[in-house]
Write an enzyme that holds these catalytic residues in place. Structure first.
Site, PDB file in Angstrom:
ATOM      1  N   ARG A 202       0.997  -1.235   0.150  1.00  0.00           N
ATOM      2  CA  ARG A 202       0.048   0.073  -0.041  1.00  0.00           C
ATOM      3  C   ARG A 202       0.771   1.275   0.056  1.00  0.00           C
ATOM      4  O   ARG A 202       0.342   2.264   0.096  1.00  0.00           O
ATOM      5  CB  ARG A 202      -1.002   0.190   1.172  1.00  0.00           C
ATOM      6  CG  ARG A 202      -1.914  -1.227   1.155  1.00  0.00           C
ATOM      7  CD  ARG A 202      -2.547  -1.200   2.621  1.00  0.00           C
ATOM      8  NE  ARG A 202      -1.454  -1.970   3.569  1.00  0.00           N
ATOM      9  CZ  ARG A 202      -1.771  -1.860   4.836  1.00  0.00           C
ATOM     10  NH1 ARG A 202      -3.149  -1.834   5.253  1.00  0.00           N
ATOM     11  NH2 ARG A 202      -0.981  -2.345   5.718  1.00  0.00           N
TER      12      ARG A 202
ATOM     13  N   HIS B 196       5.432   3.926   7.610  1.00  0.00           N
ATOM     14  CA  HIS B 196       3.710   3.944   7.457  1.00  0.00           C
ATOM     15  C   HIS B 196       3.246   3.678   8.674  1.00  0.00           C
ATOM     16  O   HIS B 196       3.593   2.518   9.363  1.00  0.00           O
ATOM     17  CB  HIS B 196       3.319   3.443   6.473  1.00  0.00           C
ATOM     18  CG  HIS B 196       3.225   1.907   6.374  1.00  0.00           C
ATOM     19  ND1 HIS B 196       2.151   1.076   6.844  1.00  0.00           N
ATOM     20  CD2 HIS B 196       4.409   1.076   6.165  1.00  0.00           C
ATOM     21  CE1 HIS B 196       2.406  -0.133   6.596  1.00  0.00           C
ATOM     22  NE2 HIS B 196       3.963  -0.215   6.587  1.00  0.00           N
TER      23      HIS B 196
HETATM   24 CO    CO Z   1       5.005  -1.890   6.786  1.00  0.00          CO
END
Ligand code: CO
Length: 210
Positions: A46, A98
């Site tokens: 992602r 992230h």
């Molecule tokens: Co990660």
């Protein structure tokens, strides 16, 4: 159509569109790559480096691994780093984590996962350095997210501990190191830490003969 066949079909469409927009696009990139940036990101599907930064092929040199780690014995990372700094002469290195990172979450666990235990050990070490701060945080989600930020900071500092970066800082006053965190909820990147040539590092890690 099989799932992987769709990828090849999409690739043809993409190549056609690029050539139509800019007939020299591919030919220009055949002969030289001179990216200004090295991206060290998480393997998470992602968080694709080019897409989230609006960059084209040729603009970012990319290394990705679980939880965007800079492990000083990782031959793969070190080869990428040395090539990017000494041959491509990148001006910026971005370590991008992230929020909600599965690797960081897994490092909080106690379940043996096989080979990956050894990789997660490096993240557990980051927790150990910051245990007091993390333990004082209320929810599991907030603990993970603060760990993501602290992990990015530690990995930037790990870059600064390498002879590759120290040599480039001393002789070339680059690269500028950036620690960023991407938010899966809104797609926004938050800068959380940075270092540049001349910045302080713990003296025990300094080399004096570079
Ligand atoms: Co990660």
């Amino acid at each position: 159509m099989k799932a992987y066949e769709k990828l090849l079909l999409e690739n043809k469409a993409w190549a056609k569109e690029k050539s139509e927009d800019d007939p020299d696009f591919f030919e220009r990139l055949v002969h030289v790559q001179s990216p200004e940036f090295l991206w060290i990101g998480c393997s998470d599907s992602r968080v694709p480096a080019n897409e989230i930064t609006g960059t084209n092929p040729g603009e970012i040199f990319v290394h990705r691994n679980i939880a965007n780690m800079v492990v000083h014995t990782d031959l793969n990372l070190l080869s990428v780093l040395q090539y990017a700094v000494e041959v491509l002469k990148v001006k910026h290195i971005i370590v991008c984590g992230h929020y909600g990172c599965g690797g960081v979450k897994a490092a909080f666990g106690h379940h043996s996962l096989g080979i990956i235990n050894k990789w997660l050990r490096n993240i557990k070490d980051v927790y150990r350095f910051h245990r007091e701060e993390i333990d004082a945080i209320d929810t599991e989600e907030h603990k993970v997210n603060r760990m993501v930020e602290l992990n990015v900071q530690e990995q930037v500092m790990n870059l600064a501990k390498t002879s590759i970066i120290q040599h480039a800082w001393k002789h070339d006053q680059r690269p500028h190191l950036h620690g960023w965190v991407y938010d899966l909820h809104d797609g926004i990147i938050k800068p959380v830490f940075e270092m540049e040539a001349g910045d302080h590092i713990d003296p025990i890690y300094e080399f004096d003969n570079l």
